[in-house]
Design a protein around this motif. Sequence first.
Motif, PDB file in Angstrom:
ATOM      1  N   ALA A 208       0.840  -1.200   0.000  1.00  0.00           N
ATOM      2  CA  ALA A 208       0.000   0.000   0.000  1.00  0.00           C
ATOM      3  C   ALA A 208       0.869   1.241   0.000  1.00  0.00           C
ATOM      4  CB  ALA A 208      -0.919  -0.009   1.222  1.00  0.00           C
ATOM      5  N   GLN A 209       0.588   2.175  -0.885  1.00  0.00           N
ATOM      6  CA  GLN A 209       1.351   3.417  -0.978  1.00  0.00           C
ATOM      7  C   GLN A 209       0.441   4.645  -0.935  1.00  0.00           C
ATOM      8  OE1 GLN A 209       4.922   3.600  -1.189  1.00  0.00           O
ATOM      9  NE2 GLN A 209       4.617   1.487  -0.555  1.00  0.00           N
ATOM     10  N   GLU A 210      -0.692   4.580  -1.639  1.00  0.00           N
ATOM     11  CA  GLU A 210      -1.619   5.705  -1.681  1.00  0.00           C
ATOM     12  C   GLU A 210      -2.522   5.693  -0.447  1.00  0.00           C
ATOM     13  OE1 GLU A 210      -1.357   7.964  -3.975  1.00  0.00           O
ATOM     14  OE2 GLU A 210       0.200   6.834  -5.054  1.00  0.00           O
ATOM     15  N   GLU A 211      -3.043   6.874  -0.104  1.00  0.00           N
ATOM     16  CA  GLU A 211      -3.913   6.981   1.061  1.00  0.00           C
ATOM     17  C   GLU A 211      -5.130   6.067   0.929  1.00  0.00           C
ATOM     18  OE1 GLU A 211      -6.761  10.392   2.974  1.00  0.00           O
ATOM     19  OE2 GLU A 211      -4.688  10.978   2.509  1.00  0.00           O
ATOM     20  N   SER A 212      -5.711   5.991  -0.265  1.00  0.00           N
ATOM     21  CA  SER A 212      -6.885   5.139  -0.471  1.00  0.00           C
ATOM     22  C   SER A 212      -6.553   3.665  -0.248  1.00  0.00           C
ATOM     23  CB  SER A 212      -7.447   5.334  -1.885  1.00  0.00           C
ATOM     24  OG  SER A 212      -6.460   4.992  -2.860  1.00  0.00           O
ATOM     25  N   GLU A 213      -5.327   3.270  -0.622  1.00  0.00           N
ATOM     26  CA  GLU A 213      -4.903   1.881  -0.413  1.00  0.00           C
ATOM     27  C   GLU A 213      -4.730   1.592   1.073  1.00  0.00           C
ATOM     28  OE1 GLU A 213      -2.410   1.173  -4.561  1.00  0.00           O
ATOM     29  OE2 GLU A 213      -1.387   2.059  -2.832  1.00  0.00           O
ATOM     30  N   TYR A 214      -4.158   2.542   1.802  1.00  0.00           N
ATOM     31  CA  TYR A 214      -4.027   2.359   3.248  1.00  0.00           C
ATOM     32  C   TYR A 214      -5.399   2.247   3.905  1.00  0.00           C
ATOM     33  CZ  TYR A 214       1.017   2.937   3.786  1.00  0.00           C
ATOM     34  OH  TYR A 214       2.373   2.744   3.770  1.00  0.00           O
ATOM     35  N   ARG A 215      -6.323   3.112   3.506  1.00  0.00           N
ATOM     36  CA  ARG A 215      -7.668   3.052   4.090  1.00  0.00           C
ATOM     37  C   ARG A 215      -8.316   1.694   3.836  1.00  0.00           C
ATOM     38  NH1 ARG A 215      -9.930   7.718   5.951  1.00  0.00           N
ATOM     39  NH2 ARG A 215      -8.904   9.685   5.397  1.00  0.00           N
TER      40      ARG A 215
END
Length: 432
Positions: A208-215
């Motif tokens: 995960a790198q993008e904020e949406s991926e972390y969420r």
Amino acid sequence: MSTATPLAGGTPGTAEAPPTRTVPQAPEAPFTERYLLSPDMIADPYGHLDALRAHAPVHWSPMHHAWLVTGYDQVMRCLRDPAVSADRVRPLMDAVPQGAREDAERAFGILSRWMVFNDPPQHRRLRQVFQEAFAARAVARYRAFTEKATRAVLARKAVPGRGGDLMADVAKPLPALVFARWLGVPRTDAAAFWYWNARVADLVLGTAQEESEYRASLQALVSLEDYLAGLVAERRAEPADDLISQVLKEGRVGESVSEEEFVGMLTQMAFAGGETTSNLIANTVLALHSRPGQLAAVREDPGLAQGAVEETLRLDGPSKMSIRTTVRDLDLDGRTLRAGDRIFLVTAAANRDPARFPDPGRFDVRRTGATHLGFGFGAHFCIGAALARLVAVAAVGTLVRDHPGLTLTDPGALTWQPSLLNRSLTALPVRY
């Protein structure tokens, strides 16, 4: 199943903030530092790791803000020394983008209950709850089911003359079937269960790198815990023949560990099992079909499938390293590691140490002697190793025996997932 995992997290592409420190060292011979996540290092890290180990088996890397430990004896020392901690929940949380932090509190509370992120004596207390269920004799009960599942998966996907992706066709679905059966996950829930696991892997392994991926990853971990908590409640009311029921029957949940801790550890088991075993199957098939003499040896003596799996764990296994932190100053191989320093225990290099393994670059299904570190060692030895071996040996043995026409269709074009920790093919194109 590494919980070695198979299975401590790293964050490729996102450097964890190192403590402010000075590293006074005696002058070293010139050595060209390489970024371990560069494309050529992802494709084949072993030449560089061999050179690094020969240069300095304990090496401070400004590029990675970490000590790179590549010698077998030095890695073993770290795995045994209480000054070296496995607690990495805080660095993982620090890597989460600020905008996703509000979603992170519960998710990282779950990770804090994973035994892989705990040190003794807490680690020992948590691990003992699963000790009997993961013993080789207990895992052996699933041999018949594993062999039947292997034949069923191959019958559907490995049609002679047909092209396919062995990762997608066999290496991923087979461990998923076995681990879901072992945990007691109904087939009707399997799709959601394995989706959550994939997203948790994105978080823990650093994909995960993008904020949406972390969420998405944080929410998946919470959803996985909610699901497994419900499954535990069902098994309390109506026991079945599965891991959860077995552990509940032993009576430790509610005594030596809380139910919240038990469910948290189940999320680790769910995450760890499939990923490691899938990669072990694919890497072993690749190793054998790249070496006709070794493949012929396994065909002649199917019992050597076990040796092929072990040699893959040593030479090109599913785990390249684990990440640790020093909790107090430590002298290692003449170097002083300061409290708070980050350490990469590069088992992929230690397993090729010529001081421990004769002719270490040779893949030999009959190899005996020193113990490899493919599943770790000591307190953090992968608790799921017996089950991972059972599934991988069943898959490799059946493929070698029943699919003699299997060939790699484009071995020169293989690509690997960009990860500090895992050695995972993106696909393995074959003709069955």
